[in-house]
Design an enzyme around this catalytic site. Structure first.
Site, mmCIF file in Angstrom:
data_model
loop_
_atom_site.group_PDB
_atom_site.id
_atom_site.type_symbol
_atom_site.label_atom_id
_atom_site.label_comp_id
_atom_site.label_asym_id
_atom_site.label_seq_id
_atom_site.Cartn_x
_atom_site.Cartn_y
_atom_site.Cartn_z
ATOM 1 N N ALA A 33 72.639 30.243 59.053
ATOM 2 C CA ALA A 33 71.457 29.987 59.566
ATOM 3 C C ALA A 33 70.614 31.313 59.707
ATOM 4 O O ALA A 33 71.177 32.506 59.195
ATOM 5 C CB ALA A 33 71.757 29.520 61.106
ATOM 6 N N ASN A 34 69.303 31.504 60.517
ATOM 7 C CA ASN A 34 68.899 32.627 60.663
ATOM 8 C C ASN A 34 68.143 32.521 62.009
ATOM 9 O O ASN A 34 68.461 31.605 62.915
ATOM 10 C CB ASN A 34 67.592 33.092 59.651
ATOM 11 C CG ASN A 34 66.827 31.779 59.596
ATOM 12 O OD1 ASN A 34 66.108 31.689 60.503
ATOM 13 N ND2 ASN A 34 66.747 31.095 58.650
#
Ligand code: CTP
Ligand code: CA
Length: 223
Positions: A33-34
């Site tokens: 993810a980010n």
């Protein structure tokens, strides 16, 4: 209706917006993810709806509530986001604000990956995700009249944004400096620079809601 047409500059327009991060599965309990919160894209969706547009928001995983007056479609991965965007077309305007994960795991495991006792980590083979903005910007029949992207950069902001404008077939790139000291990713403020084929416009630092309202005005002028 007490509102004059001037207050509803996007009345009758269909807009598709992406927002948030994507999650790319590794196994049933893990993902890539980010740090995107989705705040800027959600604020644009709400501002566009307030301006009279019919808005479809395709959102990656966020903790935000569905914006008022907006059809919100929740997805996890980049591939699912692309499919949902294609379903939402045709549209007059596309605003691709999502922080799409650039890579996914080539073969995600349907079982939890276990330590094998060797002390060596498993290899994650990554493959590039589809570029949603570039796909939409290069559509033959269904290309929205106005295609807007973002560029999250930590260096060479304008040069990189110009490259993205060209490469992705966009009409405008909203460039923002996401160096950690600016606290853009997850924060409530944004300092953006609008890059079009005509030039660059610098906006002062302001709340993401205010960026959204002013962007919607700008987009109404251009569409
Ligand atoms: N974008 C997209 N699909 C992707 C990657 C990016 O739609 N797979 C869109 C983003 O929503 C944004 C724009 O492309 O509007 C630029 O995203 P950014 O991450 O800044 O650019 P990339 O092309 O991924 O390049 P890099 O991360 O290497 O700078
Ligand atoms: Ca990227």
């Amino acid at each position: 209706d007490l509102l004059s047409p001037k207050d509803l500059p996007l009345k009758g327009k269909r807009i598709v917006i992406t927002a948030g991060p994507t999650h790319e599965p590794i196994d049933p309990v893990r993902y890539i993810a980010n740090r995107s919160s989705g705040k800027q894209g959600y604020a644009i969706a709400e501002a566009a709806a307030e301006a009279g547009a019919q808005v479809t928001l395709v959102s990656g995983p966020t903790i935000l509530a569905d914006p008022k007056g907006v059809e919100t479609i929740r997805v996890e991965s980049a591939n699912a986001m692309l499919a949902a965007v294609e379903c939402a077309l045709p549209a007059d305007i596309a605003i691709m604000a999502a922080a799409v994960a650039d890579w996914r795991v080539a073969h995600d495991s349907n079982q939890k990956i276990k330590k094998d006792g060797s002390g060596l980590p498993p290899a994650l083979n990554l493959v590039e995700n589809p570029d949603i903005l570039k796909t939409v910007g290069h559509l033959q029949d269904k290309r929205p009249k106005l295609v807007v992207g973002f560029a999250a950069e930590t260096n060479d902001l304008i040069a990189n944004a110009r490259g993205k404008l060209e490469r992705k077939g966009a009409d405008m790139i909203v460039a923002n400096d996401v160096s950690p000291e600016n606290n853009v990713m997850g924060g409530d403020n944004n300092t953006v620079r609008l890059v079009t084929h005509g030039g660059v416009e610098d906006w002062p630092k302001m709340g993401k809601d205010e960026v959204a309202r002013q962007l919607v005005q700008k987009i109404a002028e251009l569409s």
